[in-house]
Design a protein around this motif. Structure first.
Motif, PDB file in Angstrom:
ATOM      1  N   GLY A   1       0.790  -1.232   0.000  1.00 32.01           N
ATOM      2  CA  GLY A   1       0.000   0.000   0.000  1.00 32.01           C
ATOM      3  C   GLY A   1       0.819   1.277   0.000  1.00 32.01           C
ATOM      4  O   GLY A   1       0.262   2.363  -0.034  1.00 32.01           O
ATOM      5  N   ARG A   2       2.150   1.170   0.052  1.00 36.22           N
ATOM      6  CA  ARG A   2       2.967   2.391   0.049  1.00 36.22           C
ATOM      7  C   ARG A   2       3.018   2.986  -1.349  1.00 36.22           C
ATOM      8  O   ARG A   2       3.133   2.263  -2.325  1.00 36.22           O
ATOM      9  N   GLN A   3       2.962   4.319  -1.407  1.00 33.92           N
ATOM     10  CA  GLN A   3       3.138   4.972  -2.695  1.00 33.92           C
ATOM     11  C   GLN A   3       4.429   5.780  -2.632  1.00 33.92           C
ATOM     12  O   GLN A   3       4.800   6.242  -1.570  1.00 33.92           O
TER      13      GLN A   3
ATOM     14  N   VAL B   1      16.477  10.332  11.469  1.00 37.99           N
ATOM     15  CA  VAL B   1      16.442   8.875  11.382  1.00 37.99           C
ATOM     16  C   VAL B   1      15.273   8.281  12.141  1.00 37.99           C
ATOM     17  O   VAL B   1      14.979   8.638  13.270  1.00 37.99           O
ATOM     18  N   GLY B   2      14.608   7.373  11.491  1.00 34.87           N
ATOM     19  CA  GLY B   2      13.715   6.458  12.172  1.00 34.87           C
ATOM     20  C   GLY B   2      12.348   6.924  12.629  1.00 34.87           C
ATOM     21  O   GLY B   2      11.471   6.116  12.796  1.00 34.87           O
ATOM     22  N   VAL B   3      12.149   8.246  12.850  1.00 32.78           N
ATOM     23  CA  VAL B   3      10.882   8.669  13.449  1.00 32.78           C
ATOM     24  C   VAL B   3       9.696   8.220  12.596  1.00 32.78           C
ATOM     25  O   VAL B   3       9.698   8.337  11.383  1.00 32.78           O
ATOM     26  N   ASP B   4       8.683   7.695  13.255  1.00 36.18           N
ATOM     27  CA  ASP B   4       7.602   7.034  12.543  1.00 36.18           C
ATOM     28  C   ASP B   4       6.233   7.571  12.970  1.00 36.18           C
ATOM     29  O   ASP B   4       5.729   7.240  14.024  1.00 36.18           O
ATOM     30  N   VAL B   5       5.658   8.462  12.157  1.00 37.04           N
ATOM     31  CA  VAL B   5       4.301   8.963  12.389  1.00 37.04           C
ATOM     32  C   VAL B   5       3.534   8.819  11.073  1.00 37.04           C
ATOM     33  O   VAL B   5       3.578   9.704  10.215  1.00 37.04           O
TER      34      VAL B   5
HETATM   35  P1  ADP Z   1      12.356   1.350   9.019  1.00 42.04           P
HETATM   36  O1  ADP Z   1      12.805   0.177   8.223  1.00 42.04           O
HETATM   37  O2  ADP Z   1      12.542   2.642   8.271  1.00 42.04           O
HETATM   38  O3  ADP Z   1      12.963   1.388  10.389  1.00 42.04           O
HETATM   39  P2  ADP Z   1       9.917   1.007  10.486  1.00 42.04           P
HETATM   40  O4  ADP Z   1      10.313  -0.210  11.200  1.00 42.04           O
HETATM   41  O5  ADP Z   1       9.914   2.293  11.237  1.00 42.04           O
HETATM   42  O6  ADP Z   1      10.771   1.180   9.176  1.00 42.04           O
HETATM   43  O7  ADP Z   1       8.485   0.741   9.849  1.00 42.04           O
HETATM   44  C1  ADP Z   1       7.841   1.704   9.066  1.00 42.04           C
HETATM   45  C2  ADP Z   1       6.329   1.637   9.239  1.00 42.04           C
HETATM   46  O8  ADP Z   1       5.814   0.474   8.575  1.00 42.04           O
HETATM   47  C3  ADP Z   1       5.869   1.529  10.656  1.00 42.04           C
HETATM   48  O9  ADP Z   1       4.758   2.375  10.820  1.00 42.04           O
HETATM   49  C4  ADP Z   1       5.481   0.081  10.825  1.00 42.04           C
HETATM   50  O10 ADP Z   1       4.481  -0.092  11.785  1.00 42.04           O
HETATM   51  C5  ADP Z   1       4.971  -0.258   9.451  1.00 42.04           C
HETATM   52  N1  ADP Z   1       5.110  -1.668   9.086  1.00 42.04           N
HETATM   53  C6  ADP Z   1       6.188  -2.451   9.298  1.00 42.04           C
HETATM   54  N2  ADP Z   1       5.988  -3.686   8.806  1.00 42.04           N
HETATM   55  C7  ADP Z   1       4.762  -3.675   8.238  1.00 42.04           C
HETATM   56  C8  ADP Z   1       3.976  -4.672   7.546  1.00 42.04           C
HETATM   57  N3  ADP Z   1       4.432  -5.886   7.335  1.00 42.04           N
HETATM   58  N4  ADP Z   1       2.770  -4.279   7.108  1.00 42.04           N
HETATM   59  C9  ADP Z   1       2.315  -3.040   7.304  1.00 42.04           C
HETATM   60  N5  ADP Z   1       2.974  -2.076   7.955  1.00 42.04           N
HETATM   61  C10 ADP Z   1       4.196  -2.381   8.419  1.00 42.04           C
END
Ligand code: ADP
Ligand code: MG
Length: 680
Positions: A435-437, A539-543
């Motif tokens: 679902g990512r674009q 790096v890394g912040v996830d919202v």
């Molecule tokens: P990164 O590899 O950049 O560290 P993250 O671990 O922060 O990525 O994950 C990015 C986002 O994708 C997060 O919001 C996470 O909950 C979501 N995510 C991770 N794996 C899946 C999956 N298999 N399906 C859907 N969403 C996922």
């Protein structure tokens, strides 16, 4: 002369010049001998004067027909002119401010003149050419060209080099004989002489290859010794664990790549020796989940896990995410950060030491001296390129040969990976969650800021959130037109004016940890519409609800850093945008930003950065903590690197601490290389 003789005692150098040489990193005789040529000028096939190109350095062999005497010009300059000719055309020669070359010319004799030809097709001229005699060229037909420093030209360095080669004791051979034979390499002293004074380009090349080998071999030995990696058994043996219960408890299903990587990690941790694996996956590929799976396996086996993140913000976020993922399995997460108050810190340390905390998440505070683990079995390092080689070693020292997993979004070119990690195994997350674009990326001029903010307002209206990244905390002294957007001024002026009535947060590295946490959790909870921040959110912040990333002064960052920042959006299902704002009109900047607009692939981006900015920049300010290399080119010398690496490992398997008397010169060499740039 001994190799460690100060360079000022080399004939012709003296104290003044020694200072200039120091700027090139040359302090001793052996440093001078290790100042290697950039390239060579080949005197063996001179070019006819009539057909010499106008745009490149050329060597012309011509007879001197006449020579003037020195003339004093207005302004104090002196000039001396001569006329020479070969079979094809006359050549007009002029020297300014130097008699040296011209004085020695004799009419009727032929010389080699090196320089750039100018003038017209019918009148060929050369200014300040380098002159070499037939005898000199016979002795060394390839002239070495050295890196220059202010007030010190390549020609001068050549002269010092000649005296140094003359005066130096032959250098001892640090490499074991069998290596010289196996790779058909010349001995050290021959290589040193040949790289400065080759008889042919092949000879120069073989000398260079030998010296590159030595440099990389030394580096590899040092890294292997530093890491102290022996192939002993791990102190944290594990039995196989079924991951299905973990996968089943997730709100989504893992990607195939996440399953595969987790399987590889579990396989390693069941093995007899410690895991040493790099998990590489582009931003947003879901590395945190794989880390959680690894921690789950360790916990099922009764081991503690430590996870180290490069920033406080990221450590806090990881602690929260992992708590959610792992609490259903009775796993207790403890946060440990540098900015913690005394009481909670004591509590955390106690829980870690008693084994009550199963997973410890923190910044580099995790490797602090007071931290004692009860049963540490797995160490995970997130965004590893922020850590030096030594810091990783320290963490591994907290336990008896624990398993180590490092995670990175920065794809590491093969050569650099080999250098940094030696025998690291690699798992790759080459699949994004469904679902990512792609993030729509645009380069924007500052004039368009107002229009851009119109767009930001409409995104906020639609319920989304936005990031605005600026470079600095405070306004600087020179607030000229080029002044960098300071995050504070931006927050008070621009953002408030252009986002009227919106809830805007301010985030930067100088806030207290509790303040950072409050801002971050407000943004996460959707209580803020916009976050004005420095790159602490890089790096890394996830919202996932954030859909727009604005980067001010985008020209200041490497493409990999911009790609990281861009990776903060496009994490949910909605269309996301990244604006690279820059008032910098340079062509190179425009090219770089355009490249990012058209590329989402982190590996392509890293390659572009490596090619255009070099490996030093690649990890930002040499954060990789490697010594500086004098000769080896990491993007080109891959095969030599592999050979050096195999050889280093073989040697250490026979002499693990490099203590055998026949390896004394080699051990010395390793110390010298590593003292030049202290590892961090
Ligand atoms: P990164 O590899 O950049 O560290 P993250 O671990 O922060 O990525 O994950 C990015 C986002 O994708 C997060 O919001 C996470 O909950 C979501 N995510 C991770 N794996 C899946 C999956 N298999 N399906 C859907 N969403 C996922
Ligand atoms: Mg991450």
């Amino acid at each position: 002369m001994k190799p460690d003789t100060p360079v000022q005692y080399v004939k012709g150098v003296g104290p003044k010049t020694a200072e200039k040489l120091a700027r090139l990193g040359v302090a001793t005789l052996s440093d001078l001998l290790e100042l290697y040529p950039r390239r060579y000028v080949d005197y063996t096939s001179p070019c006819p004067a009539a057909s010499a190109p106008f745009d490149a350095d050329t060597v012309i062999f011509a007879e001197v027909c006449s020579k003037g005497s020195a003339v004093r010009l207005p302004g104090g300059r002196t000039m001396i002119q001569a006329l020479a000719a070969d079979d094809s055309a006359p050549l007009h020669l002029t020297w300014f401010n130097t008699h040296f070359a011209a004085d020695s010319l004799r009419v009727g004799e032929s010389y080699f003149f090196e320089g750039r030809v100018h003038g017209t097709l019918t009148r060929r001229e050369m200014t300040n050419p380098i002159v070499r005699t037939v005898k000199q060229v016979e002795f060394s037909p390839m002239a070495a060209v050295y890196p220059q420093t202010e007030g010190l030209g390549s020609g001068q360095i050549s002269r010092f080099m000649a005296s140094a080669l003359e005066a130096a004791d032959p250098m001892p051979e640090p490499l074991p004989k069998e290596l010289l034979e196996r790779y058909k390499m010349p001995d050290k002293w021959t290589a040193i002489q040949n790289i400065h004074r080759p008889k042919s380009l092949q000879q120069a090349d073989s000398a260079r290859r030998r010296l590159v080998f030595e440099e990389l071999f030394t580096l590899q030995l040092g890294l292997l010794l530093l890491r102290g990696r022996d192939m002993a058994r791990t102190g944290a043996p594990m039995r196989p664990v079924d991951l299905e219960p973990f996968w089943n408890a997730l709100p989504f299903s893992p990607t195939g790549a996440q399953r595969r990587a987790s399987g590889e990690i579990c396989g390693d941790m069941q093995g007899p020796s410690p895991m040493n694996r790099l998990l590489q996956g582009d931003v947003g590929s879901g590395k945190t989940l794989v880390a959680a799976a690894a921690a789950y396996m360790a916990h099922q086996n009764g081991w503690q896990t430590a996870l180290m993140a490069p920033t406080e913000v990221l450590a806090r976020q990881h602690a929260a995410t992992l708590q959610d993922l792992l609490a259903p399995f009775g796993i207790t997460v403890a946060l440990l950060s540098g900015g913690m108050k005394a009481a909670p810190r004591r509590a955390a340390l106690g829980a870690i030491a008693s084994g009550e905390a199963d997973l410890v998440v923190g910044t580099h505070a995790v490797i602090g001296q007071q931290v004692e683990f009860s049963r540490l079995g797995l160490v995970i390092v997130d965004e590893q390129h922020r850590f030096g080689v030594r810091q990783r070693g320290l963490l591994a020292d907290k336990a008896d040969k624990p398993h180590v997993l490092v995670m990175s979004a920065t794809p590491i070119p093969r050569t650099l990976g080999l250098l940094l990690y030696g025998d690291l195994d690699i798992s790759i997350l080459d699949e994004l969650p469904p679902g990512r674009q792609p993030v729509k990326t645009r380069a924007v001029n500052g004039d368009k800021r107002r229009a851009m903010y119109g767009f930001l307002n409409s995104e906020i209206e639609a319920g989304h959130q936005v990031y605005i990244v600026c470079p600095r905390v405070e306004d600087g002294e020179n607030d000229g037109p080029d002044a960098l957007q300071s995050v504070k001024r931006y927050y008070t002026d621009v953002a408030q004016a252009l986002l009227p009535g919106r809830r805007v947060g301010l985030m930067h590295g100088k806030l207290r940890p509790a303040e950072k946490e409050a801002v971050m959790s407000a943004f996460k909870a959707g209580e803020l519409d916009a976050l004005v921040s420095t790159t602490v959110i890089e790096v890394g912040v996830d919202v996932p609800n954030a859909t727009v990333m604005v980067i001010e002064n985008a020209e200041r960052y490497g493409l990999s850093a911009l790609h990281q920042l861009r990776g903060r959006v496009g994490r949910g299902a909605s269309e996301s945008w990244c604006f690279l704002v820059s008032d910098h009109s340079g062509e190179a900047t425009a090219d770089r930003l355009r490249f990012l607009c058209h590329t989402q692939d982190g590996f392509e981006i890293a390659k572009y950065d490596l090619e255009n900015r070099g490996p030093g920049d690649f990890f930002g300010n040499r954060q990789h903590g490697l010594p500086t290399l004098r000769l080896a080119d990491l993007s080109a010398d891959t095969r030599t690197l592999e050979a050096a690496q195999t050889s280093a490992r073989q040697l250490l398997s026979r002499d693990p601490a490099l203590k055998a008397p026949e390896h004394a010169a080699l051990a010395d060499q390793v110390n010298r290389l590593f003292s030049r740039t202290a590892l961090n």
